[in-house]
Design an enzyme around this catalytic site. Structure first.
Site, PDB file in Angstrom:
ATOM      1  N   CYS A   1     -70.544  -4.333  13.598  1.00 12.30           N
ATOM      2  CA  CYS A   1     -70.684  -3.312  11.719  1.00 12.30           C
ATOM      3  C   CYS A   1     -71.247  -2.425  12.389  1.00 12.30           C
ATOM      4  O   CYS A   1     -70.525  -1.243  12.439  1.00 12.30           O
ATOM      5  CB  CYS A   1     -70.952  -4.299  10.643  1.00 12.30           C
ATOM      6  SG  CYS A   1     -70.817  -3.327   9.091  1.00 12.30           S
TER       7      CYS A   1
ATOM      8  N   GLU B   1     -69.860 -13.402  14.409  1.00 12.59           N
ATOM      9  CA  GLU B   1     -70.004 -14.446  14.186  1.00 12.59           C
ATOM     10  C   GLU B   1     -69.745 -15.553  12.787  1.00 12.59           C
ATOM     11  O   GLU B   1     -70.497 -16.651  12.957  1.00 12.59           O
ATOM     12  CB  GLU B   1     -71.814 -13.713  13.664  1.00 12.59           C
ATOM     13  CG  GLU B   1     -72.370 -12.999  12.765  1.00 12.59           C
ATOM     14  CD  GLU B   1     -71.986 -12.421  12.205  1.00 12.59           C
ATOM     15  OE1 GLU B   1     -72.678 -11.410  11.482  1.00 12.59           O
ATOM     16  OE2 GLU B   1     -71.106 -11.467  13.130  1.00 12.59           O
TER      17      GLU B   1
ATOM     18  N   HIS C   1     -67.432  -8.645  10.939  1.00 12.29           N
ATOM     19  CA  HIS C   1     -68.487  -9.639  11.340  1.00 12.29           C
ATOM     20  C   HIS C   1     -68.059 -10.688  11.680  1.00 12.29           C
ATOM     21  O   HIS C   1     -67.849 -11.715  11.554  1.00 12.29           O
ATOM     22  CB  HIS C   1     -69.486  -9.819  10.085  1.00 12.29           C
ATOM     23  CG  HIS C   1     -70.212  -9.337   9.991  1.00 12.29           C
ATOM     24  ND1 HIS C   1     -71.417  -9.231   9.859  1.00 12.29           N
ATOM     25  CD2 HIS C   1     -70.143  -7.686   9.167  1.00 12.29           C
ATOM     26  CE1 HIS C   1     -72.336  -7.946   9.605  1.00 12.29           C
ATOM     27  NE2 HIS C   1     -71.489  -6.749   8.735  1.00 12.29           N
TER      28      HIS C   1
END
Length: 535
Positions: free
Chosen positions: A381, A509, A507
């Protein structure tokens, strides 16, 4: 009929209610049940999207773009399901909905009250979660602690649900603490007794008590708790501090917690097969190698602000029998003079997401170090945006290049506001949120990681790469390896003359799982291990 399990907490907060709920969800799923899970937060914010990470930890984004509590990350990772906007409910959402209905005249001029209007709205959110997912079991965690004034409407609502649908369809699990007093050399049950007494005064009798403790709980102590709290001795579940979070489901299973739940709810399902999960935990406990990753961020004092990033790194490490050690680096402290000292002993550098200008220049210095010294790098990001700015400044020579978020007067706005965001005034819930497709270019690190032409990832941003700089940056070896399907929005960038330098606007993750690491994290950790071995 759908069954409902409610998880409450007493004595203190941060007891691990979320891990308990997620672990139970895993056990029930492995019994062949369709499980969904939700978190009720008593704060008045509509969602955590505009809250400081210091207040709340990370904001976890779902596929459908809901900004939610970090516990939903635990739920998804443990149970391996994708949750939705119905999975996180706040007092703010409840009151907002009730007030909108009142303005529309849906209450026919009646006096709007906490009971029944607020409690009915809470109950509807519980039932809706089951309807939307067609779940066999809905697990609902009630945030906060019994006795908090903010939690009272939620506790009253879940009390009523038992009356509405019957005791065989509802179960209450209460998580408490048994503190150990070093001076006395004793563990004390009195706080748990008082917490259960408070809960019972509200009309809720817990069926299971999960006690957090540093030391083993004796059988005598379990008998005492069972007597004073009016539950079966076997329903006093010990939750000792674990060496890994992923061991908690196995500990609960050893104490037959899932069987107690199934017996109470009249669920006749076979025992959970936890063979694969046990193998995972054994692997986690016996990792033979190590690698060190520098996480350069501005909220490093509160590690919960990056909890999904850390978990994704660990998941990737498991694939390589490697324990990933995270070195926390405060971006505000990084300068050109000390960057070697701060990150030089690490095998890879990660710059995560964030908002605002604090720590930005330190992150850019760390990114420059990774680029020039061929250190594996993953940007997420804001990390992707700053990697673009660093390249523009130090390779293209565009002095003063920046993001219009950080410096509205920059002569070179490498990162600019998305066109659809130009007239947006509200901050909450207005970013580009949720799952979007990303088209990958072949023969790139990104494509090699995913091995698919189009992937879907979760986003949370308002600013985007400014396409007017794409031609000049491409000429210098800056690769735009992932874009939106129409090619308009830059999703992934990387460098040609670098072993592994990749950054994503989304993102990654958020979708990592302990037994299925996210591809970019997987390859980043592999590159970091290779870097360590080549030193």
């Amino acid at each position: 009929m759908t069954k409902y399990i409610f998880v409450t907490g007493g004595v203190v907060s941060s007891l691990g209610k979320g891990i308990t709920a997620a672990s139970l969800g895993r056990l029930l799923k492995n019994r062949g049940l369709n499980v969904t899970i939700q978190k009720f937060d008593p704060y008045i914010n509509v969602d955590p999207g505009t809250m400081s990470p210091y207040q709340h930890g990370e904001v976890f984004v779902t596929d459908d773009g809901a900004e939610t509590d970090l516990d939903l990350g635990h739920y998804e990772r443990f149970i391996d399901i994708n949750l939705n906007k119905y999975s996180n409910v706040t007092t703010g959402k409840i009151y907002s909905s009730v007030l909108q209905k009142e303005r529309r005249g849906e209450y026919l001029g009646g006096t709007v009250q906490v009971i029944p209007h607020i409690t009915n709205e809470i109950k509807e959110r519980v039932y809706r979660s089951g309807r939307e997912t067609n779940a066999d079991v809905v697990i609902t965690e009630i945030g906060g602690t019994v006795g908090d004034i903010e939690s009272l409407p939620f506790l009253e609502a879940i009390r009523q649900i038992k009356s509405d649908i019957g005791r065989d369809n509802v179960m209450y699990i209460h998580c408490t603490l048994i503190p150990y007093l070093k001076a006395a050399g004793e563990m004390k049950t009195k706080p748990t007794q008082h917490s259960v007494k408070e809960l019972r005064s509200l009309g809720i009798q817990p069926n299971i008590i999960v006690v957090r403790t540093e030391l083993p709980v004796s059988q005598d102590m379990k008998d005492k708790l069972a007597l004073f709290c009016d539950i079966d001795t076997k329903a006093v579940i010990e939750a000792r501090d674990a060496d890994t979070l992923y061991a908690v489901p196995l500990s609960l299973q050893e104490q037959n917690m899932d069987q107690i739940v199934c017996d109470h709810l009249k669920l006749d399902n076979p025992a959970a097969d936890m063979t694969e999960w046990t193998a995972l935990v054994n692997k986690v406990r016996n990792l033979s190698k190590k690698t060190k990753i520098a996480l350069v961020g501005k909220y490093v004092e509160l590690q919960d602000a990056y909890i999904s990033v850390v978990e994704a790194l660990r998941h990737a490490g498991y694939s390589f029998d490697t324990d990933v050690e995270v070195k926390w680096v405060n971006a505000e402290h990084v300068t050109a003079e000390n960057v070697q000292e701060l990150v030089g002993d690490t095998d890879g550098i990660l710059v995560p997401g964030g908002f605002g200008d604090r720590g930005v220049e330190g992150k850019i210095v760390a990114i420059q170090y990774a680029r020039e010294n061929k250190v594996p790098f993953l940007g997420i990001c804001l990390g992707m945006q700053l990697a673009s700015i660093e390249f523009a400044r130090n390779v293209l020579g565009l002095e003063g290049a920046n993001s219009s978020e950080i410096n509205p007067d920059t002569p070179y706005a490498i990162i600019d506001l998305l066109p659809e965001q130009k007239d947006v005034e509200d901050l909450g819930g207005t970013l580009r949120l949720g799952l979007y497709p990303c088209k990958l270019s072949e023969e790139t690190n990104a494509y090699n990681a995913y091995n698919e032409p189009v992937v879907y990832e979760r986003h949370r941003h308002r600013y985007e790469f400014n396409n007017q700089f794409r031609p000049d940056m491409e000429k210098e070896g800056f690769v735009f390896s992932g874009t939106s399907p129409d090619g308009r929005l830059v999703e992934i960038i990387e460098l040609k003359d670098h072993p592994w330098f990749v950054a994503a606007q989304f993102h990654p993750e958020l979708v990592s799982r302990p037994n299925r690491p996210q591809p970019l994290f997987h390859d980043f950790v592999r590159a970091s291990i290779t870097n360590k071995e080549s030193k």
